[in-house]
Design a protein around this motif. Sequence first.
Motif, mmCIF file in Angstrom:
data_model
loop_
_atom_site.group_PDB
_atom_site.id
_atom_site.type_symbol
_atom_site.label_atom_id
_atom_site.label_comp_id
_atom_site.label_asym_id
_atom_site.label_seq_id
_atom_site.Cartn_x
_atom_site.Cartn_y
_atom_site.Cartn_z
ATOM 1 N N HIS A 137 0.374 -1.189 -0.123
ATOM 2 C CA HIS A 137 0.038 -0.295 0.062
ATOM 3 C C HIS A 137 0.794 1.178 0.195
ATOM 4 O O HIS A 137 0.513 2.109 -0.159
ATOM 5 N N ALA A 175 2.990 1.500 -3.338
ATOM 6 C CA ALA A 175 1.709 2.310 -4.257
ATOM 7 C C ALA A 175 1.460 3.906 -4.331
ATOM 8 O O ALA A 175 1.218 4.064 -5.337
ATOM 9 N N GLU A 230 -4.409 -6.335 -2.822
ATOM 10 C CA GLU A 230 -3.328 -5.559 -2.404
ATOM 11 C C GLU A 230 -2.823 -5.255 -3.577
ATOM 12 O O GLU A 230 -2.286 -4.109 -4.107
ATOM 13 N N ALA A 242 -2.523 -2.628 -6.469
ATOM 14 C CA ALA A 242 -0.993 -2.029 -6.415
ATOM 15 C C ALA A 242 -0.431 -1.898 -8.052
ATOM 16 O O ALA A 242 0.222 -0.926 -9.173
ATOM 17 N N LYS A 272 -2.271 0.871 -10.168
ATOM 18 C CA LYS A 272 -2.378 1.942 -9.439
ATOM 19 C C LYS A 272 -0.869 2.476 -10.124
ATOM 20 O O LYS A 272 -0.865 3.475 -10.729
#
Length: 380
Positions: A138, A141, A166, A170, A173
């Motif tokens: 997290h 990212a 997650e 990521a 993103k």
Amino acid sequence: MIIGKNTPFSINVGSIELAIIIFALLLVAGVCFMLLYLLFVNFQEHRKSLQKEYIEQFISTIVFWEGGEIAIPAKVSKMLRYSYFRQFITDELLRAKRDLSGITGDNLRHLYEQLALNEDSVDKLNSFLWHYKVQGIHELAIMEQGTELEQIHLLTTDRNEFVRKEAQIAVVKLSGFEGLRFLDAIPYSLSNWQQINLIAQLSGVPAMNFTGIEKWLQSSNESVVVFALKLSGMYQRLELRQTVAQCLVHPSMQVRMEAVKCFQHIYDETTAALLIQKYHQGNKQYQLTSLHVLFAIGGTTDVPFLLSQFKAEDHSIKLAAARILAKYHGFSLLEAFVNSGLTNNRRPFCEWLSPKESQTHSDVYPWYDIIQQIKSEQTT
């Protein structure tokens, strides 16, 4: 019996007094220790509060930093010796970065790297504990650490659901549509919520040279096909109409329904006929979805089909068909049809129905309610 001072039951008054004094001293010492401990805790909390406030002010000045390496105050450097404050600074940078982009967001990223907080995040990424992995992914990212993209991509098929989800968010993103390549061979199902999260990450990303949907539409993973259909509709991939049409005969009802929804965004002059042709190959929800799409895309050759749906047992299907008839063929035609059924008086449009079929619509309910419902919708 007289108890003497030398008997086993004699009581030494001096020993009692000594025990009382010792107990009182221990009690006072315990109270003093508690007071000192509370004072120390309060002092530490106050100190931390001041340090946090200082860090927040420092970060707020970085947002407007112009050019070159950021000057790190000695006080901040001293705080960085403690893991607690390193994490606090990381959390503050993450919070600010979520709301900022452009030059201001770049300044926060530079500070994160300059303070070597990215190394902390990488350590979490390499941890054996899944919750540390999730936290590390997290952080990397949000702070746009593309150098760790490949390592994060390896976790998109991790056995742990939380790590896997997650990591998937990521990579999208960090690299946009390119990050979706994990769909090529994903062994796990994509939940509806995860699909929503992935689509949210793609919002605002231009779909230039976006490839791969064709393969996903033919995936053996049902959830991947559903997600690919959502993407096909969102980005109006008109060239995929033929492949989407093949999904209308997919073994999964969810896939078939999603294919119908997709046609609302990539339809042509043949779409209405195709949906009508496949209409009876699904359950009630599938049929309602098809009618809702037909309502959106329209058509002038569907009157016989629409009138046939007036004989459906489910009133919601009757209402959906009536909406289409009223929208594209006129409310007067719908009302005339109902009136002819109620009065058994044949009208020109009733050439689509036999006398027996016309007679089956002679009950007032639910037609009165349906007409009133459509009237209210047209006036709002």
